[in-house]
Design an enzyme around this catalytic site. Structure first.
Site, PDB file in Angstrom:
ATOM      1  N   VAL A  92       0.837  -1.206   0.000  1.00  0.00           N
ATOM      2  CA  VAL A  92       0.000   0.000   0.000  1.00  0.00           C
ATOM      3  C   VAL A  92       0.872   1.258   0.000  1.00  0.00           C
ATOM      4  O   VAL A  92       0.639   2.183  -0.794  1.00  0.00           O
ATOM      5  CB  VAL A  92      -0.957   0.004   1.222  1.00  0.00           C
ATOM      6  N   TYR A 145      12.342   8.990  11.463  1.00  0.00           N
ATOM      7  CA  TYR A 145      11.214   9.784  11.962  1.00  0.00           C
ATOM      8  C   TYR A 145      11.498  11.280  12.005  1.00  0.00           C
ATOM      9  O   TYR A 145      10.582  12.085  11.864  1.00  0.00           O
ATOM     10  CB  TYR A 145      10.740   9.248  13.322  1.00  0.00           C
ATOM     11  N   GLY A 156       2.267  -2.015   9.230  1.00  0.00           N
ATOM     12  CA  GLY A 156       1.533  -2.956  10.062  1.00  0.00           C
ATOM     13  C   GLY A 156       1.670  -4.350   9.525  1.00  0.00           C
ATOM     14  O   GLY A 156       2.382  -4.586   8.549  1.00  0.00           O
ATOM     15  N   GLN A 165      -3.631  -9.683   8.487  1.00  0.00           N
ATOM     16  CA  GLN A 165      -4.337 -10.686   9.272  1.00  0.00           C
ATOM     17  C   GLN A 165      -3.796 -12.078   8.923  1.00  0.00           C
ATOM     18  O   GLN A 165      -3.652 -12.422   7.748  1.00  0.00           O
ATOM     19  CB  GLN A 165      -5.832 -10.621   8.910  1.00  0.00           C
ATOM     20  N   ARG A 185     -10.223 -10.274  14.300  1.00  0.00           N
ATOM     21  CA  ARG A 185      -9.992  -8.852  14.072  1.00  0.00           C
ATOM     22  C   ARG A 185      -9.393  -8.205  15.322  1.00  0.00           C
ATOM     23  O   ARG A 185      -8.559  -7.313  15.242  1.00  0.00           O
ATOM     24  CB  ARG A 185     -11.327  -8.197  13.710  1.00  0.00           C
ATOM     25  N   ASN A 240      -5.063  -1.599   8.765  1.00  0.00           N
ATOM     26  CA  ASN A 240      -6.281  -2.227   9.303  1.00  0.00           C
ATOM     27  C   ASN A 240      -6.085  -2.851  10.680  1.00  0.00           C
ATOM     28  O   ASN A 240      -4.977  -3.288  10.980  1.00  0.00           O
ATOM     29  CB  ASN A 240      -6.751  -3.319   8.327  1.00  0.00           C
ATOM     30  N   PRO A 241      -7.140  -2.911  11.486  1.00  0.00           N
ATOM     31  CA  PRO A 241      -8.480  -2.381  11.217  1.00  0.00           C
ATOM     32  C   PRO A 241      -8.467  -0.847  11.319  1.00  0.00           C
ATOM     33  O   PRO A 241      -8.158  -0.298  12.378  1.00  0.00           O
ATOM     34  CB  PRO A 241      -9.356  -3.014  12.296  1.00  0.00           C
ATOM     35  N   SER A 277      -8.692   6.310   6.338  1.00  0.00           N
ATOM     36  CA  SER A 277      -9.181   6.206   4.951  1.00  0.00           C
ATOM     37  C   SER A 277     -10.582   5.606   4.919  1.00  0.00           C
ATOM     38  O   SER A 277     -11.338   5.822   3.965  1.00  0.00           O
ATOM     39  CB  SER A 277      -8.215   5.391   4.086  1.00  0.00           C
ATOM     40  N   ASP A 324     -14.516   1.332  -0.028  1.00  0.00           N
ATOM     41  CA  ASP A 324     -15.773   0.583  -0.153  1.00  0.00           C
ATOM     42  C   ASP A 324     -16.778   1.386  -0.990  1.00  0.00           C
ATOM     43  O   ASP A 324     -17.519   0.829  -1.797  1.00  0.00           O
ATOM     44  CB  ASP A 324     -16.350   0.315   1.248  1.00  0.00           C
ATOM     45  N   THR A 325     -16.778   2.697  -0.800  1.00  0.00           N
ATOM     46  CA  THR A 325     -17.667   3.563  -1.584  1.00  0.00           C
ATOM     47  C   THR A 325     -17.280   3.502  -3.062  1.00  0.00           C
ATOM     48  O   THR A 325     -18.148   3.441  -3.942  1.00  0.00           O
ATOM     49  CB  THR A 325     -17.603   5.010  -1.029  1.00  0.00           C
ATOM     50  N   ARG A 378     -15.831   0.975  -4.553  1.00  0.00           N
ATOM     51  CA  ARG A 378     -16.228  -0.358  -5.045  1.00  0.00           C
ATOM     52  C   ARG A 378     -17.734  -0.385  -5.326  1.00  0.00           C
ATOM     53  O   ARG A 378     -18.192  -0.952  -6.329  1.00  0.00           O
ATOM     54  CB  ARG A 378     -15.882  -1.423  -3.995  1.00  0.00           C
ATOM     55  N   HIS A 392     -15.062   0.199   8.092  1.00  0.00           N
ATOM     56  CA  HIS A 392     -14.438  -0.360   6.892  1.00  0.00           C
ATOM     57  C   HIS A 392     -14.267  -1.845   7.204  1.00  0.00           C
ATOM     58  O   HIS A 392     -13.287  -2.265   7.809  1.00  0.00           O
ATOM     59  CB  HIS A 392     -13.078   0.304   6.635  1.00  0.00           C
TER      60      HIS A 392
HETATM   61  P1  NAD Z   1       2.797  -4.981   3.651  1.00  0.00           P
HETATM   62  O1  NAD Z   1       3.124  -6.099   4.563  1.00  0.00           O
HETATM   63  O2  NAD Z   1       3.121  -5.108   2.190  1.00  0.00           O
HETATM   64  O3  NAD Z   1       3.496  -3.634   4.182  1.00  0.00           O
HETATM   65  C1  NAD Z   1       3.540  -3.289   5.518  1.00  0.00           C
HETATM   66  C2  NAD Z   1       4.877  -2.594   5.750  1.00  0.00           C
HETATM   67  O4  NAD Z   1       4.877  -2.104   7.087  1.00  0.00           O
HETATM   68  C3  NAD Z   1       6.084  -3.525   5.595  1.00  0.00           C
HETATM   69  O5  NAD Z   1       6.972  -2.989   4.631  1.00  0.00           O
HETATM   70  C4  NAD Z   1       6.698  -3.551   6.991  1.00  0.00           C
HETATM   71  O6  NAD Z   1       8.120  -3.636   6.981  1.00  0.00           O
HETATM   72  C5  NAD Z   1       6.217  -2.216   7.543  1.00  0.00           C
HETATM   73  N1  NAD Z   1       6.241  -2.164   9.008  1.00  0.00           N
HETATM   74  C6  NAD Z   1       5.783  -3.093   9.887  1.00  0.00           C
HETATM   75  N2  NAD Z   1       6.018  -2.673  11.144  1.00  0.00           N
HETATM   76  C7  NAD Z   1       6.622  -1.467  11.067  1.00  0.00           C
HETATM   77  C8  NAD Z   1       7.090  -0.527  12.008  1.00  0.00           C
HETATM   78  N3  NAD Z   1       6.995  -0.782  13.329  1.00  0.00           N
HETATM   79  N4  NAD Z   1       7.653   0.605  11.571  1.00  0.00           N
HETATM   80  C9  NAD Z   1       7.760   0.856  10.250  1.00  0.00           C
HETATM   81  N5  NAD Z   1       7.322   0.017   9.294  1.00  0.00           N
HETATM   82  C10 NAD Z   1       6.765  -1.128   9.703  1.00  0.00           C
HETATM   83  O7  NAD Z   1       1.245  -4.686   3.845  1.00  0.00           O
HETATM   84  P2  NAD Z   1       0.297  -3.861   2.839  1.00  0.00           P
HETATM   85  O8  NAD Z   1      -0.325  -4.798   1.873  1.00  0.00           O
HETATM   86  O9  NAD Z   1       1.024  -2.666   2.366  1.00  0.00           O
HETATM   87  O10 NAD Z   1      -0.857  -3.418   3.861  1.00  0.00           O
HETATM   88  C11 NAD Z   1      -0.562  -2.473   4.859  1.00  0.00           C
HETATM   89  C12 NAD Z   1      -1.804  -2.250   5.725  1.00  0.00           C
HETATM   90  O11 NAD Z   1      -2.808  -1.600   4.932  1.00  0.00           O
HETATM   91  C13 NAD Z   1      -2.443  -3.538   6.247  1.00  0.00           C
HETATM   92  O12 NAD Z   1      -2.875  -3.324   7.574  1.00  0.00           O
HETATM   93  C14 NAD Z   1      -3.632  -3.743   5.328  1.00  0.00           C
HETATM   94  O13 NAD Z   1      -4.667  -4.497   5.931  1.00  0.00           O
HETATM   95  C15 NAD Z   1      -4.023  -2.284   5.127  1.00  0.00           C
HETATM   96  N6  NAD Z   1      -4.924  -2.011   4.003  1.00  0.00           N
HETATM   97  C16 NAD Z   1      -5.928  -1.151   4.260  1.00  0.00           C
HETATM   98  C17 NAD Z   1      -6.842  -0.847   3.278  1.00  0.00           C
HETATM   99  C18 NAD Z   1      -7.955   0.090   3.622  1.00  0.00           C
HETATM  100  O14 NAD Z   1      -8.889   0.302   2.832  1.00  0.00           O
HETATM  101  N7  NAD Z   1      -7.929   0.708   4.806  1.00  0.00           N
HETATM  102  C19 NAD Z   1      -6.714  -1.414   2.001  1.00  0.00           C
HETATM  103  C20 NAD Z   1      -5.639  -2.259   1.753  1.00  0.00           C
HETATM  104  C21 NAD Z   1      -4.750  -2.566   2.773  1.00  0.00           C
END
Ligand code: NAD
Length: 317
Positions: free
Chosen positions: A19, A70, A84, A87, A93, A125-126, A148, A153-154, A156, A180
């Site tokens: 993301v 930072y 993050g 899951q 969750r 997420n969440p 976000s 979802d909107t 989609r 979400h």
């Molecule tokens: P990903 O595993 O590809 O990327 C997560 C990144 O976070 C990794 O590069 C990891 O090294 C980094 N990370 C983990 N802990 C860290 C820390 N303490 N400090 C700095 N970096 C850290 O995952 P992704 O596919 O990019 O998804 C990321 C998040 O976005 C997930 O929680 C996913 O569920 C969420 N997401 C949300 C939506 C939404 O609509 N809100 C949509 C898609 C994904």
């Protein structure tokens, strides 16, 4: 943000995974900002993404892109958190919320100490739960912490409605509100095309969108992430586009209405939870939340969605 120079166009992204990196790419293509900083605990990943992105700059928009720590959050108009863990199979969750809340404890204070005047945009997420956690950890005012939420979802929902009616999705006006996630709520009572409620649009255009069709459209909207993750492991293009749209509304002070997650304190008798409703976004963040004239069923569904989120919040430390 109020003290920030109006020309500040710096965005910091924490988390350079699917993301975060896709958002950085979409943001660069948008030409909206002058500087993008990528931070990840996996520094090699952040560095690699930055190198790859920088090689696209001569072909796209002049943007300063670098990895950092930072301290580099300083002066960012918006810090976007996508860091993050995902899951795990069989994980609840709540367990995911606990793991990612622990990660946020190690991120948010460092962001805010270096950038007390910026806005936080949360996607991990969440998302509703972690936006609330970010508000509490940061001490920032409500308007500067945004999830976000259901912007994805909107989108989609509008895509599927556009497909159903064979229309440009941008001409379909309809919202998904609430969590979400599984308890999200489609606002059928206010969905419209060219200002005409869906039911009346069907009557004038000879289409149909009966209960069965509506149900299918909603289920496909709500469960889209499961189907995508099953096939390709993650979702990122659409959420990245939604995040760019949010950033654009803020940087350009557009007063755009988008369904994002914000701190709700009293609307529909919902207290102290982050949940999505259409919000006006401007350079200060959330300018206001729009109170939709929901019908009784939609109101109840929204309140149930808020209750589900509150239960998760109460179970966190
Ligand atoms: P990903 O595993 O590809 O990327 C997560 C990144 O976070 C990794 O590069 C990891 O090294 C980094 N990370 C983990 N802990 C860290 C820390 N303490 N400090 C700095 N970096 C850290 O995952 P992704 O596919 O990019 O998804 C990321 C998040 O976005 C997930 O929680 C996913 O569920 C969420 N997401 C949300 C939506 C939404 O609509 N809100 C949509 C898609 C994904």
């Amino acid at each position: 943000m109020s003290d920030m120079h109006p020309l500040t166009r710096k965005i910091t992204i924490i988390g350079a995974g699917n993301v975060g990196a896709t958002f950085a790419y979409a943001l660069m293509l948008s030409g909206l900002c002058s500087e993008i900083v990528l931070i990840d605990q996996n520094t090699a990943k952040a560095e690699g993404e930055v190198m790859d992105l920088n090689h696209a700059v001569p072909l796209t928009h002049p943007t300063r892109i670098r990895s950092g720590s930072y301290a580099d959050c300083a002066g960012s108009a918006i810090t976007v958190i996508t860091a993050g863990t995902a899951q795990r199979p069989g994980e609840t969750r709540l367990d995911l919320a606990k793991r990612n809340a622990a990660i946020f404890k190690s991120i948010i204070p460092d962001v805010v100490v270096n950038n007390p005047d910026g806005i936080l945009l949360i996607t991990t997420n969440p998302v509703d739960v972690l936006s609330y956690v970010s508000l509490k950890l940061s001490g920032l005012p409500d308007e500067r912490v945004i999830g976000s939420g259901t912007i994805l979802d909107t989108a989609r929902f509008r895509h599927l409605l556009g497909q159903h009616f064979n229309l440009d999705a941008r001409s379909v006006h309809a919202y998904i509100i609430g969590e979400h996630g599984d308890s999200e709520v489609p606002v059928w009572s206010l969905a419209n095309i060219a200002g005409i409620p869906i039911e009346d649009f069907c009557a004038v255009s000879g289409c149909s969108c009966d209960d069965e069709a509506r149900n299918q459209i909603f289920i496909q909207t709500r469960d889209a992430a499961y189907h995508i993750i099953e096939r390709k492991g993650a979702t990122f293009y659409a959420i990245a586009s939604g995040m760019v749209r949010i950033v654009e509304s803020i940087l350009r002070d557009q007063h755009t209405i988008l369904s994002v997650s914000s701190h709700i304190k009293g609307l529909y008798d919902i207290q102290d939870v982050f949940i999505s409703l259409p919000c006006v976004l401007n350079r200060h963040g959330i300018q206001r939340v729009i109170r939709l004239p929901l019908n009784a069923m939609e109101t109840e569904a929204l309140q149930n969605s808020a209750r589900a989120l509150q239960e998760v919040l109460h179970s966190l430390d």
